[in-house]
Design a protein around this motif. Structure first.
Motif, PDB file in Angstrom:
ATOM      1  N   PHE A 105       0.877  -1.177   0.000  1.00 17.54           N
ATOM      2  CA  PHE A 105       0.000   0.000   0.000  1.00 17.54           C
ATOM      3  C   PHE A 105       0.910   1.222   0.000  1.00 17.54           C
ATOM      4  CE2 PHE A 105      -1.798  -3.536   2.248  1.00 17.54           C
ATOM      5  CZ  PHE A 105      -3.057  -3.676   1.684  1.00 17.54           C
ATOM      6  N   VAL A 106       0.733   2.114  -0.972  1.00 21.45           N
ATOM      7  CA  VAL A 106       1.534   3.328  -1.037  1.00 21.45           C
ATOM      8  C   VAL A 106       0.617   4.537  -1.142  1.00 21.45           C
ATOM      9  CG1 VAL A 106       3.623   2.298  -2.026  1.00 21.45           C
ATOM     10  CG2 VAL A 106       1.849   3.126  -3.536  1.00 21.45           C
ATOM     11  N   GLN A 107       0.946   5.548  -0.361  1.00 17.35           N
ATOM     12  CA  GLN A 107       0.243   6.817  -0.505  1.00 17.35           C
ATOM     13  C   GLN A 107       1.141   7.715  -1.340  1.00 17.35           C
ATOM     14  OE1 GLN A 107      -0.268   9.530   2.836  1.00 17.35           O
ATOM     15  NE2 GLN A 107      -2.401   9.834   2.215  1.00 17.35           N
ATOM     16  N   CYS A 108       0.604   8.177  -2.458  1.00 18.05           N
ATOM     17  CA  CYS A 108       1.359   8.977  -3.414  1.00 18.05           C
ATOM     18  C   CYS A 108       0.841  10.413  -3.426  1.00 18.05           C
ATOM     19  CB  CYS A 108       1.179   8.435  -4.835  1.00 18.05           C
ATOM     20  SG  CYS A 108       1.635   6.727  -5.054  1.00 18.05           S
ATOM     21  N   GLU A 109       1.726  11.322  -3.802  1.00 20.31           N
ATOM     22  CA  GLU A 109       1.313  12.693  -4.100  1.00 20.31           C
ATOM     23  C   GLU A 109       1.780  13.009  -5.498  1.00 20.31           C
ATOM     24  OE1 GLU A 109       1.832  17.281  -2.600  1.00 20.31           O
ATOM     25  OE2 GLU A 109       1.951  15.668  -1.127  1.00 20.31           O
ATOM     26  N   PHE A 110       0.861  13.540  -6.292  1.00 18.07           N
ATOM     27  CA  PHE A 110       1.141  13.863  -7.686  1.00 18.07           C
ATOM     28  C   PHE A 110       0.361  15.127  -8.019  1.00 18.07           C
ATOM     29  CE2 PHE A 110      -0.141  13.189 -12.226  1.00 18.07           C
ATOM     30  CZ  PHE A 110       1.105  13.389 -12.790  1.00 18.07           C
ATOM     31  N   ASN A 111       1.049  16.161  -8.458  1.00 22.05           N
ATOM     32  CA  ASN A 111       0.416  17.443  -8.798  1.00 22.05           C
ATOM     33  C   ASN A 111      -0.463  17.984  -7.669  1.00 22.05           C
ATOM     34  OD1 ASN A 111       1.639  17.632 -11.296  1.00 22.05           O
ATOM     35  ND2 ASN A 111      -0.037  16.614 -12.362  1.00 22.05           N
ATOM     36  N   GLY A 112       0.022  17.861  -6.431  1.00 23.32           N
ATOM     37  CA  GLY A 112      -0.699  18.400  -5.285  1.00 23.32           C
ATOM     38  C   GLY A 112      -1.848  17.549  -4.782  1.00 23.32           C
ATOM     39  N   ARG A 113      -2.064  16.396  -5.394  1.00 30.23           N
ATOM     40  CA  ARG A 113      -3.151  15.505  -4.974  1.00 30.23           C
ATOM     41  C   ARG A 113      -2.560  14.268  -4.326  1.00 30.23           C
ATOM     42  NH1 ARG A 113      -6.682  14.305  -9.915  1.00 30.23           N
ATOM     43  NH2 ARG A 113      -7.975  13.338  -8.353  1.00 30.23           N
ATOM     44  N   ARG A 114      -3.233  13.768  -3.303  1.00 32.33           N
ATOM     45  CA  ARG A 114      -2.780  12.575  -2.589  1.00 32.33           C
ATOM     46  C   ARG A 114      -3.786  11.450  -2.736  1.00 32.33           C
ATOM     47  NH1 ARG A 114      -0.288  14.670   3.155  1.00 32.33           N
ATOM     48  NH2 ARG A 114       1.259  16.045   2.199  1.00 32.33           N
ATOM     49  N   GLY A 115      -3.257  10.247  -2.812  1.00 34.24           N
ATOM     50  CA  GLY A 115      -4.127   9.082  -2.881  1.00 34.24           C
ATOM     51  C   GLY A 115      -3.334   7.803  -2.660  1.00 34.24           C
ATOM     52  N   TRP A 116      -4.059   6.743  -2.385  1.00 33.28           N
ATOM     53  CA  TRP A 116      -3.456   5.434  -2.123  1.00 33.28           C
ATOM     54  C   TRP A 116      -3.514   4.554  -3.355  1.00 33.28           C
ATOM     55  CZ3 TRP A 116      -0.974   3.932   2.238  1.00 33.28           C
ATOM     56  CH2 TRP A 116      -1.158   4.700   3.396  1.00 33.28           C
ATOM     57  N   GLY A 117      -2.518   3.712  -3.480  1.00 33.15           N
ATOM     58  CA  GLY A 117      -2.509   2.634  -4.453  1.00 33.15           C
ATOM     59  C   GLY A 117      -2.230   1.348  -3.698  1.00 33.15           C
ATOM     60  N   ALA A 118      -2.808   0.250  -4.150  1.00 38.04           N
ATOM     61  CA  ALA A 118      -2.647  -1.027  -3.452  1.00 38.04           C
ATOM     62  C   ALA A 118      -2.483  -2.146  -4.465  1.00 38.04           C
ATOM     63  CB  ALA A 118      -3.860  -1.293  -2.564  1.00 38.04           C
ATOM     64  N   ALA A 119      -1.725  -3.158  -4.060  1.00 33.79           N
ATOM     65  CA  ALA A 119      -1.530  -4.328  -4.933  1.00 33.79           C
ATOM     66  C   ALA A 119      -1.078  -5.504  -4.088  1.00 33.79           C
ATOM     67  CB  ALA A 119      -0.482  -4.027  -5.999  1.00 33.79           C
ATOM     68  N   ILE A 120      -1.261  -6.686  -4.653  1.00 30.03           N
ATOM     69  CA  ILE A 120      -0.754  -7.903  -4.037  1.00 30.03           C
ATOM     70  C   ILE A 120      -0.149  -8.758  -5.148  1.00 30.03           C
ATOM     71  CG2 ILE A 120      -2.935  -9.160  -4.168  1.00 30.03           C
ATOM     72  CD1 ILE A 120      -2.176 -10.316  -1.350  1.00 30.03           C
ATOM     73  N   ALA A 121       0.995  -9.353  -4.857  1.00 29.96           N
ATOM     74  CA  ALA A 121       1.675 -10.208  -5.830  1.00 29.96           C
ATOM     75  C   ALA A 121       2.544 -11.208  -5.072  1.00 29.96           C
ATOM     76  CB  ALA A 121       2.531  -9.372  -6.782  1.00 29.96           C
ATOM     77  N   ASP A 122       2.998 -12.238  -5.776  1.00 36.10           N
ATOM     78  CA  ASP A 122       3.904 -13.228  -5.175  1.00 36.10           C
ATOM     79  C   ASP A 122       5.205 -12.589  -4.716  1.00 36.10           C
ATOM     80  OD1 ASP A 122       2.361 -15.506  -5.461  1.00 36.10           O
ATOM     81  OD2 ASP A 122       3.196 -16.028  -7.414  1.00 36.10           O
ATOM     82  N   ASP A 123       5.672 -11.630  -5.468  1.00 38.54           N
ATOM     83  CA  ASP A 123       6.974 -11.010  -5.289  1.00 38.54           C
ATOM     84  C   ASP A 123       6.795  -9.615  -4.687  1.00 38.54           C
ATOM     85  OD1 ASP A 123       8.891  -8.996  -6.742  1.00 38.54           O
ATOM     86  OD2 ASP A 123       9.926 -10.930  -6.848  1.00 38.54           O
ATOM     87  N   SER A 124       7.582  -9.269  -3.666  1.00 37.39           N
ATOM     88  CA  SER A 124       7.417  -7.968  -3.004  1.00 37.39           C
ATOM     89  C   SER A 124       7.762  -6.800  -3.930  1.00 37.39           C
ATOM     90  CB  SER A 124       8.236  -7.891  -1.717  1.00 37.39           C
ATOM     91  OG  SER A 124       9.606  -8.001  -1.988  1.00 37.39           O
ATOM     92  N   ALA A 125       8.751  -6.960  -4.802  1.00 38.27           N
ATOM     93  CA  ALA A 125       9.099  -5.883  -5.739  1.00 38.27           C
ATOM     94  C   ALA A 125       7.971  -5.656  -6.737  1.00 38.27           C
ATOM     95  CB  ALA A 125      10.403  -6.205  -6.465  1.00 38.27           C
ATOM     96  N   GLU A 126       7.403  -6.735  -7.264  1.00 40.97           N
ATOM     97  CA  GLU A 126       6.286  -6.596  -8.207  1.00 40.97           C
ATOM     98  C   GLU A 126       5.086  -5.962  -7.518  1.00 40.97           C
ATOM     99  OE1 GLU A 126       3.397  -9.173 -11.194  1.00 40.97           O
ATOM    100  OE2 GLU A 126       4.943 -10.219 -10.058  1.00 40.97           O
ATOM    101  N   SER A 127       4.803  -6.374  -6.300  1.00 43.64           N
ATOM    102  CA  SER A 127       3.701  -5.790  -5.545  1.00 43.64           C
ATOM    103  C   SER A 127       3.909  -4.287  -5.367  1.00 43.64           C
ATOM    104  CB  SER A 127       3.590  -6.489  -4.186  1.00 43.64           C
ATOM    105  OG  SER A 127       2.571  -5.931  -3.405  1.00 43.64           O
ATOM    106  N   THR A 128       5.147  -3.884  -5.095  1.00 42.72           N
ATOM    107  CA  THR A 128       5.482  -2.469  -4.929  1.00 42.72           C
ATOM    108  C   THR A 128       5.233  -1.687  -6.213  1.00 42.72           C
ATOM    109  OG1 THR A 128       7.135  -2.971  -3.245  1.00 42.72           O
ATOM    110  CG2 THR A 128       7.367  -0.863  -4.408  1.00 42.72           C
TER     111      THR A 128
END
Length: 140
Positions: A105-128
């Motif tokens: 789960f990552v909270q991102c800021e882009f152009n002054g806006r904030r939001g979360w992105g989420a993913a699940i995968a076998d591999d931690s790098a791919e999930s990221t």
């Protein structure tokens, strides 16, 4: 790779602030809002080479870019996104291993806006990488 997940377990792995933000959402609504895999940035091919090495093919508005990195997928993807006109800042990063894979789960800021992105995968790098793309696609 496609994983079959228990969405309730996935949501339970989220950080408290995201669980509070998404309270009252159905599992489908949670997935639709935070796991946007379709959008301005798409992940094509993913290859985990060895240890911390990976290659990801990204699609930006009709053109492809391949990112090969050793080490942090956050640093590599942040740099690639910046080069493509998506100056994203990662404000929060939360990762937890579950029975069905690594949930990120990552909270991102882009152009002054904030939001979360989420993913699940076998591999931690791919999930990221998938979580970061989902976060960007909530704005772009």
């Amino acid at each position: 790779m496609t994983l079959t997940i228990d969405i309730h377990t996935f949501i339970a792995a989220a950080p408290a602030s995201l669980r509070a933000e998404s309270a009252g959402m159905s599992p489908t609504e949670f997935h639709d809002r935070y796991c946007r895999y379709a959008g301005a940035v798409k992940l094509g091919e993913w290859t985990h080479l060895r240890a911390a090495d990976f290659t990801a093919t990204l699609e930006f508005a009709g053109h492809l870019r391949t990112v090969t990195a050793s080490g942090s997928p956050v640093a590599a993807l942040t740099s690639a996104l910046y080069d493509e006109g998506y100056p994203v800042e990662i404000l929060r990063f939360h990762q937890r291993h579950t029975e069905t894979g690594t949930a990120t789960f990552v909270q991102c800021e882009f152009n002054g806006r904030r939001g979360w992105g989420a993913a699940i995968a076998d591999d931690s790098a791919e999930s990221t990488v998938r979580a970061m793309i989902a976060g960007i696609n909530t704005f772009a």
